[in-house]
Design a protein around this motif. Structure first.
Motif, short mmCIF file in Angstrom:
data_model
loop_
_atom_site.label_atom_id
_atom_site.label_comp_id
_atom_site.label_asym_id
_atom_site.label_seq_id
_atom_site.Cartn_x
_atom_site.Cartn_y
_atom_site.Cartn_z
N THR A 6 0.84 -1.20 0.00
CA THR A 6 0.00 0.00 0.00
C THR A 6 0.87 1.24 0.00
O THR A 6 0.61 2.20 -0.73
CB THR A 6 -0.91 0.02 1.24
OG1 THR A 6 -1.65 -1.19 1.29
CG2 THR A 6 -1.86 1.20 1.21
N TRP B 248 1.37 4.37 -2.96
CA TRP B 248 1.31 5.79 -2.59
C TRP B 248 2.61 6.50 -2.98
O TRP B 248 2.58 7.58 -3.55
CB TRP B 248 1.07 5.89 -1.09
CG TRP B 248 1.11 7.26 -0.52
CD1 TRP B 248 0.17 8.23 -0.63
CD2 TRP B 248 2.16 7.83 0.27
NE1 TRP B 248 0.55 9.37 0.03
CE2 TRP B 248 1.77 9.14 0.60
CE3 TRP B 248 3.38 7.36 0.74
CZ2 TRP B 248 2.56 9.98 1.38
CZ3 TRP B 248 4.17 8.19 1.51
CH2 TRP B 248 3.77 9.49 1.82
N VAL C 90 -3.62 7.40 -2.11
CA VAL C 90 -3.82 6.16 -2.89
C VAL C 90 -5.20 6.12 -3.45
O VAL C 90 -6.16 6.56 -2.97
CB VAL C 90 -3.54 4.92 -2.00
CG1 VAL C 90 -3.88 3.65 -2.73
CG2 VAL C 90 -2.12 4.94 -1.57
N ASP D 14 4.09 -0.11 6.80
CA ASP D 14 3.25 0.98 6.28
C ASP D 14 3.89 2.36 6.42
O ASP D 14 3.62 3.24 5.62
CB ASP D 14 1.87 0.96 6.92
CG ASP D 14 1.90 1.29 8.40
OD1 ASP D 14 2.99 1.38 8.98
OD2 ASP D 14 0.81 1.45 8.98
N GLU E 93 -3.02 6.83 2.98
CA GLU E 93 -4.20 6.35 2.26
C GLU E 93 -4.92 7.49 1.54
O GLU E 93 -5.70 7.26 0.62
CB GLU E 93 -5.21 5.68 3.23
CG GLU E 93 -4.76 4.30 3.67
CD GLU E 93 -3.73 4.36 4.80
OE1 GLU E 93 -3.71 5.34 5.55
OE2 GLU E 93 -2.92 3.42 4.90
#
Length: 179
Positions: free
Chosen positions: A119, A123, A179, A166, A176
Motif C-alpha cells: 500500500t 502511494w 492512494v 506501512d 491512504e
C-alpha cells in the motif's frame, strides 16, 4: 665605486601614472536590488536554507546502487524527491548535509531497507512521479513538507528501528489519502 663624469647623478621627478585619492569619499554599502535586508524570507515554497547544499547531490549519487526501486520508478525522481528532505534535515541541525541525512530520507520513503508494504509503495510511486522535472517543484516541496521536523531529528538507527511496512506514522498526512 664612483660613477664616471658622463653619467648623470641627479634624477628627475618620477613619472607616476596613478595616484590614489587621500581618502575614500564614502564607504561602500550593499545596496543591490536583490540584497536580503531582513534575513532569510520564510513562507510557503521558500525551502530551508543551509550551508553547502550542493554537496548533497554528490552524496546522493553514492546511494544509487542501493536504492530499492519498484517498476516504473526512476532513480532521478527518487534522488530529487529525497534530496529536499535530506537538506531540510541538515538545515534543522544547522550544518551541511552528510550521509546520515540522505540515509534517513531514503529510509523514510522505503528506498533503503527495511522494505515497505505494498500500500505504501503504491502511494510512494504516485508521490515521486516526475519529481525530477523542474516544472514539478511544488510536488518536490510537498514531499519535504510531509515529514515533520521531529521525525527528521531522529538518528538513522532510530528511523530504521521505527520503520514498519506501512510507515504512516512518519508523515503529516495519511498515506491512504493519496492512494
Amino acid at each position: 665605486m664612483a660613477a664616471p663624469d658622463y653619467v648623470p647623478t641627479e634624477t628627475g621627478p618620477a613619472n607616476r601614472h596613478y595616484v590614489s585619492p587621500p581618502r575614500l569619499p564614502q564607504p561602500w554599502l550593499a545596496g543591490r536590488p536583490a540584497e536580503l535586508t531582513g534575513g532569510q524570507p520564510q513562507g510557503t515554497g521558500m525551502g530551508v536554507p543551509g550551508p553547502d547544499q550542493g554537496y548533497a547531490l554528490r552524496l546522493a549519487r553514492r546511494f544509487e546502487q542501493e536504492l530499492l526501486l519498484e517498476a516504473g520508478e526512476e532513480v532521478e525522481d527518487v534522488i530529487a524527491g529525497c534530496l529536499g528532505l535530506a537538506l531540510k534535515r541538515a538545515a534543522a541541525f544547522g550544518r551541511a548535509p552528510v550521509m546520515a541525512d540522505l540515509r534517513v530520507a531514503f529510509m523514510l520513503f522505503g528506498y533503503l531497507p527495511p522494505a515497505a508494504g505494498t500500500t505504501f509503495l503504491a502511494w510512494r510511486r504516485k508521490l515521486f512521479a516526475e519529481v525530477s522535472n523542474p516544472h514539478h517543484y511544488l510536488e518536490a516541496r510537498h514531499l519535504v513538507n510531509l515529514v515533520p521536523e521531529e521525525i527528521l531529528r531522529l538518528t538513522p538507527d532510530e528511523v530504521e528501528a521505527a520503520c514498519s511496512p506501512d510507515r504512516s506514522g512518519f508523515f503529516a498526512e495519511s498515506t491512504e489519502s493519496i492512494v
